[in-house]
Design a protein around this motif. Structure first.
Motif, short mmCIF file in Angstrom:
data_model
loop_
_atom_site.label_atom_id
_atom_site.label_comp_id
_atom_site.label_asym_id
_atom_site.label_seq_id
_atom_site.Cartn_x
_atom_site.Cartn_y
_atom_site.Cartn_z
N LYS A 110 0.72 -1.17 -0.11
CA LYS A 110 0.06 0.00 0.20
C LYS A 110 0.91 1.31 0.08
O LYS A 110 0.69 2.24 -0.80
N PHE A 128 2.44 1.91 -3.37
CA PHE A 128 1.30 2.39 -4.53
C PHE A 128 1.07 3.85 -3.99
O PHE A 128 0.87 4.63 -5.05
N LEU A 129 0.80 4.20 -2.82
CA LEU A 129 0.65 5.68 -2.35
C LEU A 129 1.78 6.27 -2.91
O LEU A 129 1.39 7.39 -3.42
N LEU A 167 -5.51 -2.30 -8.53
CA LEU A 167 -6.07 -2.06 -6.95
C LEU A 167 -7.60 -2.29 -6.74
O LEU A 167 -8.21 -1.96 -5.86
N LYS A 171 -9.02 -3.19 -3.84
CA LYS A 171 -9.06 -2.28 -2.70
C LYS A 171 -9.87 -1.02 -3.12
O LYS A 171 -9.63 0.19 -2.39
N ASP A 191 -10.83 1.36 -0.27
CA ASP A 191 -9.82 1.88 0.79
C ASP A 191 -10.01 3.43 0.68
O ASP A 191 -9.82 4.15 -0.29
N GLU A 222 -7.87 5.61 1.99
CA GLU A 222 -6.69 6.28 1.89
C GLU A 222 -6.24 6.33 0.22
O GLU A 222 -5.74 7.18 -0.28
N LEU A 223 -6.63 5.17 -0.27
CA LEU A 223 -6.09 4.98 -1.72
C LEU A 223 -6.87 5.93 -2.59
O LEU A 223 -6.52 6.23 -3.76
N ILE A 252 -9.35 5.31 -4.88
CA ILE A 252 -9.18 4.61 -6.14
C ILE A 252 -10.06 4.97 -7.07
O ILE A 252 -9.96 5.62 -8.20
#
Length: 496
Positions: free
Chosen positions: A153, A156-157, A209, A212, A215, A217-218, A220
């Motif tokens: 994670k 990716f961030l 992703l 996810k 998520d 925070e991500l 997406i």
């Protein structure tokens, strides 16, 4: 390319002496080797490392082709340690440094591309193995010789941060008409092309992703929608002419399959059933372009214009059985007159066709508004156009009931994913495998020939160098991810 100085001390005992007043720096110079590299030379090296070739082991694991001769290769998924990209990442770091040494400002073309390449090479490692050293990597100058591991994670961030920064900086460089980029053999210094590739790659990562998507925070769905809704800020490829691709020529870089190796390999590689039989079942005109008909089918009275004349081998078939059937003419070979050339077709690394299917998938998943069928059709058309298939033939194919995008969301998603797999043929490195690993589409064929207890593995192990040089941090990462094991069949975070 790694830049090293060689210290050569010649201690002579027969008439050659070194006086104490000689300059040590003079003694350590090797006049036959360069002591530094220009940013352009480093960029060329980085781009070569970035390039994923067609017709290699990865494409066998993508189940596009098979080896029927054990001396050259097998279809086995008996994976061990994956490779690390830190030498290339060190060259990227050095490229940034050398660019500033030439007098360029901190925000320059090499620094902007460096952010894209850092995102790519760190993600490449995490997609193959799981958590990796990132924030403390390449920090030996600061006394860090055993870097901690970052989670997938976190990787990716950080990649999204680098990609957005690269996009913003490229916008400014293009507006300023900055043409200070050389050494770029992929796009020949065309910055708008790089900007489109950066944003298409970002959408690829967001699709990776998909498990996810909730998520917070991500973000997406938000990132995907923002990128797609603002083409002025985030330009994207609009046709195959915008592909980031490797182009071959007959002098310096021959196509991987070419007349020089025809005699050794042409009959020892055949088409895979996962790919070719899918084309046949869908009455796909790409069938006749990528493969030769099976000799036994022609002998039985079929013609090269008959879909039934084309047969691929299961990747799971034992090598002895496959070899025996090949010798009997039961399987189709690679289209030899197309692929055994010095000037083969370009190998797409990040392209328009994939982008279309990624957008169609995002719409189908409800991430963004739009017409999934429109992008699905564009993806199929773009792939077929790259094979010079006529517009009439493309339209006839799209009109088939089996090809028309279904109204049911689940069925439509399977169609999109299958066509993306077909569009990836001999392009884009690992992407066909990554998409199959994430979605199960298409169903990869297994058996004695694929080994690994007839399972498709989910990852590579960490390389032995990590077990030797960074054991404590590696063991922490294994404990956090895989209950202490380093097993190729364990699912990493991105797949859960």
């Amino acid at each position: 390319m790694k830049l090293n100085k060689k210290l050569i001390l010649l201690l002579a005992t027969a008439g050659i002496g070194l006086t104490a007043c000689q300059n040590f720096e003079e003694l350590e110079q090797n006049p036959n080797k360069p002591s530094k590299a220009s940013p352009s030379l480093l960029l060329t090296s980085i781009e070569n490392d970035f390039y994923e070739a067609p017709w290699n082991d990865v494409q066998r694991w993508n189940q596009y082709w098979c080896s029927n001769y054990n001396y050259y290769a097998t279809q086995e998924y008996s994976w061990t340690g994956g490779g690390m990209n830190y030498l290339t990442l060190n060259n990227i770091k050095q490229m940034e440094h050398e660019a500033q040494k030439t007098g360029l400002p901190a925000k320059n073309v090499y620094a902007s591309l460096a952010k894209f390449f850092k995102a790519f090479f760190y993600v490449d490692m995490t997609m193959r193995m799981g958590d990796i050293p990132m924030s403390e990597a390449l920090q030996t100058g600061n006394g860090i010789f055993k870097p901690k591991y970052n989670t997938q994670k976190e990787v990716f961030l950080q990649a999204f941060t680098w990609l957005d920064e690269a996009n913003t900086e490229l916008t400014a460089l293009i507006a300023a008409n900055d043409n200070n980029l050389s050494g770029d053999f992929l796009l020949n210094g065309k910055l708008i092309g790089w900007q489109k590739a950066v944003n298409a790659y970002k959408l690829r990562l967001l699709i990776h992703l998909s498990k996810k998507e909730s998520d917070a925070e991500l973000k997406i769905k938000q990132r995907f929608a923002e990128t797609l809704a603002n083409p002025a800020k985030y330009p994207l490829p609009g046709s195959n002419s915008d592909n980031l691709q490797y182009v071959y020529n007959s002098s310096t870089n021959k196509y991987p399959l070419n007349p020089d190796n025809y005699g050794n390999t042409a009959t020892r590689n055949n088409m895979s059933a996962t790919y070719l039989n899918t084309l046949v079942n869908l009455k796909d005109p790409r069938t006749f372009i990528v493969a030769d008909p099976a000799p036994a089918k022609i002998a039985a009275g079929l013609t090269p214009a008959d879909f039934e004349a084309y047969v691929g081998a299961s990747s799971g078939e034992s090598l002895d059985d496959m070899s025996s059937k090949v010798n009997k003419g039961e399987y189709s070979f690679i289209r030899k007159d197309r692929y055994y050339q010095y000037l083969g077709e370009p190998c797409v690394q990040i392209g328009y066709v994939e982008l279309c299917f990624n957008i169609a998938e995002a719409i189908s998943r409800g991430w963004v508004a739009g017409n999934a069928a429109e992008y699905y059709n564009k993806g199929i058309s773009g792939s077929m156009q790259s094979y010079a298939i006529s517009t009439d033939a493309i339209n006839a194919y799209l009109a088939q009931p089996a090809i028309t995008l279904a109204g049911n969301a689940d069925e439509a998603l399977k169609q999109i994913l299958l066509q993306k797999y077909l569009g990836f043929f001999q392009n884009s490195g690992w992407e066909a495998y990554y998409n199959q690993r994430r979605t199960g589409v298409p169903a990869f064929l297994v058996g004695p020939g694929t080994a690994n207890s007839q399972r498709i593995p989910k990852r590579f192990q960490y390389p032995s160098s990590e077990h030797t040089n960074n054991k404590e941090n590696l063991e922490k990462a294994l404990d956090a991810q895989f209950a202490g094991k380093d097993d190729i069949n364990d699912a990493m975070w991105i797949l859960k």
